[in-house]
Design a protein around this motif. Structure first.
Motif, PDB file in Angstrom:
ATOM      1  N   THR A  30       3.686  23.684 -32.674  1.00 51.12           N
ATOM      2  CA  THR A  30       4.772  23.245 -31.803  1.00 51.12           C
ATOM      3  C   THR A  30       6.008  22.878 -32.618  1.00 51.12           C
ATOM      4  O   THR A  30       5.909  22.457 -33.776  1.00 51.12           O
ATOM      5  CB  THR A  30       4.361  22.024 -30.967  1.00 51.12           C
ATOM      6  N   THR A  31       7.150  23.003 -31.988  1.00 51.24           N
ATOM      7  CA  THR A  31       8.408  22.594 -32.619  1.00 51.24           C
ATOM      8  C   THR A  31       8.703  21.114 -32.407  1.00 51.24           C
ATOM      9  O   THR A  31       9.615  20.575 -33.031  1.00 51.24           O
ATOM     10  CB  THR A  31       9.579  23.393 -32.036  1.00 51.24           C
ATOM     11  N   GLY A  32       7.964  20.478 -31.490  1.00 48.79           N
ATOM     12  CA  GLY A  32       8.243  19.097 -31.121  1.00 48.79           C
ATOM     13  C   GLY A  32       9.115  18.976 -29.892  1.00 48.79           C
ATOM     14  O   GLY A  32       9.235  17.888 -29.316  1.00 48.79           O
ATOM     15  N   ALA A  33       9.725  20.078 -29.446  1.00 47.19           N
ATOM     16  CA  ALA A  33      10.526  20.074 -28.219  1.00 47.19           C
ATOM     17  C   ALA A  33       9.598  20.195 -27.026  1.00 47.19           C
ATOM     18  O   ALA A  33       8.647  20.988 -27.041  1.00 47.19           O
ATOM     19  CB  ALA A  33      11.525  21.220 -28.228  1.00 47.19           C
ATOM     20  N   ARG A  34       9.859  19.409 -25.968  1.00 47.07           N
ATOM     21  CA  ARG A  34       8.973  19.429 -24.809  1.00 47.07           C
ATOM     22  C   ARG A  34       9.762  19.268 -23.511  1.00 47.07           C
ATOM     23  O   ARG A  34      10.799  18.611 -23.471  1.00 47.07           O
ATOM     24  CB  ARG A  34       7.901  18.354 -24.929  1.00 47.07           C
ATOM     25  N   SER A  35       9.220  19.856 -22.457  1.00 42.30           N
ATOM     26  CA  SER A  35       9.713  19.681 -21.093  1.00 42.30           C
ATOM     27  C   SER A  35       8.523  19.351 -20.211  1.00 42.30           C
ATOM     28  O   SER A  35       7.369  19.433 -20.647  1.00 42.30           O
ATOM     29  CB  SER A  35      10.427  20.937 -20.601  1.00 42.30           C
ATOM     30  N   ILE A  36       8.806  18.984 -18.941  1.00 45.71           N
ATOM     31  CA  ILE A  36       7.717  18.553 -18.069  1.00 45.71           C
ATOM     32  C   ILE A  36       7.981  18.995 -16.640  1.00 45.71           C
ATOM     33  O   ILE A  36       9.131  19.022 -16.179  1.00 45.71           O
ATOM     34  CB  ILE A  36       7.526  17.020 -18.169  1.00 45.71           C
ATOM     35  N   SER A  37       6.898  19.346 -15.949  1.00 47.52           N
ATOM     36  CA  SER A  37       6.983  19.789 -14.564  1.00 47.52           C
ATOM     37  C   SER A  37       5.681  19.419 -13.863  1.00 47.52           C
ATOM     38  O   SER A  37       4.722  18.990 -14.504  1.00 47.52           O
ATOM     39  CB  SER A  37       7.222  21.305 -14.503  1.00 47.52           C
ATOM     40  N   GLY A  38       5.650  19.593 -12.541  1.00 49.73           N
ATOM     41  CA  GLY A  38       4.426  19.287 -11.812  1.00 49.73           C
ATOM     42  C   GLY A  38       4.562  19.519 -10.334  1.00 49.73           C
ATOM     43  O   GLY A  38       5.648  19.835  -9.823  1.00 49.73           O
ATOM     44  N   HIS A  39       3.457  19.327  -9.622  1.00 49.52           N
ATOM     45  CA  HIS A  39       3.364  19.612  -8.189  1.00 49.52           C
ATOM     46  C   HIS A  39       2.844  18.400  -7.440  1.00 49.52           C
ATOM     47  O   HIS A  39       1.854  17.791  -7.854  1.00 49.52           O
ATOM     48  CB  HIS A  39       2.421  20.797  -7.971  1.00 49.52           C
ATOM     49  N   SER A  40       3.515  18.029  -6.363  1.00 50.44           N
ATOM     50  CA  SER A  40       3.070  16.980  -5.450  1.00 50.44           C
ATOM     51  C   SER A  40       2.908  15.651  -6.200  1.00 50.44           C
ATOM     52  O   SER A  40       3.874  15.118  -6.727  1.00 50.44           O
ATOM     53  CB  SER A  40       1.779  17.422  -4.752  1.00 50.44           C
ATOM     54  N   MET A  41       1.683  15.112  -6.305  1.00 50.03           N
ATOM     55  CA  MET A  41       1.477  13.916  -7.127  1.00 50.03           C
ATOM     56  C   MET A  41       1.941  14.172  -8.553  1.00 50.03           C
ATOM     57  O   MET A  41       2.496  13.279  -9.206  1.00 50.03           O
ATOM     58  CB  MET A  41       0.009  13.516  -7.101  1.00 50.03           C
ATOM     59  N   GLY A  42       1.726  15.392  -9.049  1.00 48.66           N
ATOM     60  CA  GLY A  42       2.185  15.732 -10.391  1.00 48.66           C
ATOM     61  C   GLY A  42       3.685  15.875 -10.479  1.00 48.66           C
ATOM     62  O   GLY A  42       4.277  15.631 -11.545  1.00 48.66           O
ATOM     63  N   GLY A  43       4.333  16.285  -9.386  1.00 45.16           N
ATOM     64  CA  GLY A  43       5.793  16.292  -9.344  1.00 45.16           C
ATOM     65  C   GLY A  43       6.343  14.889  -9.440  1.00 45.16           C
ATOM     66  O   GLY A  43       7.332  14.631 -10.143  1.00 45.16           O
ATOM     67  N   HIS A  44       5.694  13.965  -8.722  1.00 43.79           N
ATOM     68  CA  HIS A  44       6.022  12.534  -8.871  1.00 43.79           C
ATOM     69  C   HIS A  44       5.881  12.119 -10.323  1.00 43.79           C
ATOM     70  O   HIS A  44       6.787  11.480 -10.902  1.00 43.79           O
ATOM     71  CB  HIS A  44       5.095  11.702  -7.976  1.00 43.79           C
ATOM     72  N   GLY A  45       4.769  12.483 -10.952  1.00 46.15           N
ATOM     73  CA  GLY A  45       4.545  12.104 -12.336  1.00 46.15           C
ATOM     74  C   GLY A  45       5.593  12.664 -13.275  1.00 46.15           C
ATOM     75  O   GLY A  45       6.098  11.957 -14.148  1.00 46.15           O
ATOM     76  N   ALA A  46       5.937  13.931 -13.089  1.00 49.74           N
ATOM     77  CA  ALA A  46       6.925  14.562 -13.967  1.00 49.74           C
ATOM     78  C   ALA A  46       8.280  13.880 -13.850  1.00 49.74           C
ATOM     79  O   ALA A  46       8.937  13.590 -14.868  1.00 49.74           O
ATOM     80  CB  ALA A  46       7.045  16.049 -13.626  1.00 49.74           C
ATOM     81  N   LEU A  47       8.727  13.619 -12.636  1.00 51.45           N
ATOM     82  CA  LEU A  47      10.034  12.984 -12.439  1.00 51.45           C
ATOM     83  C   LEU A  47      10.047  11.567 -13.015  1.00 51.45           C
ATOM     84  O   LEU A  47      10.987  11.175 -13.719  1.00 51.45           O
ATOM     85  CB  LEU A  47      10.375  12.951 -10.951  1.00 51.45           C
ATOM     86  N   VAL A  48       9.015  10.797 -12.717  1.00 50.30           N
ATOM     87  CA  VAL A  48       8.957   9.416 -13.197  1.00 50.30           C
ATOM     88  C   VAL A  48       8.906   9.378 -14.727  1.00 50.30           C
ATOM     89  O   VAL A  48       9.622   8.599 -15.372  1.00 50.30           O
ATOM     90  CB  VAL A  48       7.747   8.687 -12.586  1.00 50.30           C
ATOM     91  N   ILE A  49       8.068  10.200 -15.320  1.00 57.23           N
ATOM     92  CA  ILE A  49       7.924  10.197 -16.775  1.00 57.23           C
ATOM     93  C   ILE A  49       9.228  10.596 -17.452  1.00 57.23           C
ATOM     94  O   ILE A  49       9.647   9.988 -18.445  1.00 57.23           O
ATOM     95  CB  ILE A  49       6.756  11.106 -17.192  1.00 57.23           C
TER      96      ILE A  49
END
Length: 276
Positions: A135-154
């Motif tokens: 890995t380069t150390g660069a990261r992004s985040i996504s998710g669905h429903s409860m996981g969409g909540h998690g992605a936005l909050v995080i």
């Protein structure tokens, strides 16, 4: 990390690993897709958080994301949605307990002993991924429903940690809808003031980074009016001046048919930010 699945996919490898999580106090499964570019170079990572009742399998078998990750040179990491094991607390119903970790740190018993999915996703899991994969150390985040909540909050709680964030059908205001109210009462207790720290529609008001939010919501989603209510996030972003792209996709429901229809656009969105 012990590899328990190894399958060729879109020129790369779709693997599943098992590791002993110190944070969660149990063994966890995590899916890792390594696109073909990973054989010769370091790549950025897109973390995917799945929804209620799911585990690490749903996204990798239903979303069709591997072909787009291979096209753009992005590693995909999809953890399970909650701690697992005989010693882990559970409850009747699909929306609390195993399969319903809500990506927070529980403070109430019996949940506090294991339900620390926030710390797992934010700290422990990325450290493992960066240590074991190119890995380069660069990261992004996504998710669905409860996981969409998690992605936005995080993303909102960790400025400059993620290059981009997106969500499908997210629970944007868990403090205002039945799914969130049930989970938060159990995991966090009756003091509703503490709930705001885990609600994306509350967090945008104090966000110190204006990371643009990309949200796709199906217009035919059976949970749209009673559980998802994206208007709360839209109103909060308007009030705070926080950039939001909210796309209502007519006819689409809450299923992976919806996710698979637009996951290519989301991965392209993340790749643009990850390689910027």
């Amino acid at each position: 990390m012990e590899r328990i699945e190894h399958r060729a996919a879109s020129g790369g490898w779709q693997d599943v690993y098992r590791n002993a999580s110190q944070v969660l106090g149990c063994e966890m499964n995590v899916a890792v897709y390594l696109p073909p570019q990973a054989a010769t170079q370091k790549l950025p990572v897109l973390y995917w958080l799945s929804g209620l009742t799911c585990n690490e399998q749903n996204f990798i078998t239903k979303a069709g994301a591997q072909r787009y990750a291979a096209e753009h040179g992005v590693i995909l990491v999809a953890p399970d949605t909650s701690p697992r094991g005989d010693d882990v607390a559970d409850a009747e119903g699909y929306d609390l307990g195993k399969g319903a970790g809500f990506y927070l740190n529980a403070t109430e018993q019996p949940w506090a002993a294991h339900y620390r999915m926030y710390d797992y996703v934010v700290d422990e899991l990325p450290a493992l991924i960066d240590a074991h994969f190119p890995t380069t150390g660069a990261r992004s985040i996504s998710g669905h429903s409860m996981g969409g909540h998690g992605a936005l909050v995080i993303a909102l709680k960790n400025p400059r940690r993620y290059k981009s964030v997106s969500a499908f059908s997210p629970i944007v205001a868990p403090t205002r809808v039945p799914w969130g109210q049930k989970a938060f009462t159990a995991y966090l207790g009756e003091d509703r003031a503490s709930w705001a720290a885990w609600d994306a529609s509350e967090l945008v008001a104090t966000a110190t980074e204006r990371l643009p939010l990309l949200v796709d919501q199906g217009g035919g989603d059976e949970f749209l009016d009673n559980q998802l209510q994206p208007q709360w996030l839209q109103a909060a972003c308007t009030a705070a001046g926080h950039p939001l792209t909210l796309r209502l996709q007519p006819g689409y429901d809450h299923s992976y048919y919806f996710i698979s229809s637009f996951i290519g656009e989301h991965i392209a969105h993340h790749a643009k930010a990850l390689y910027a």
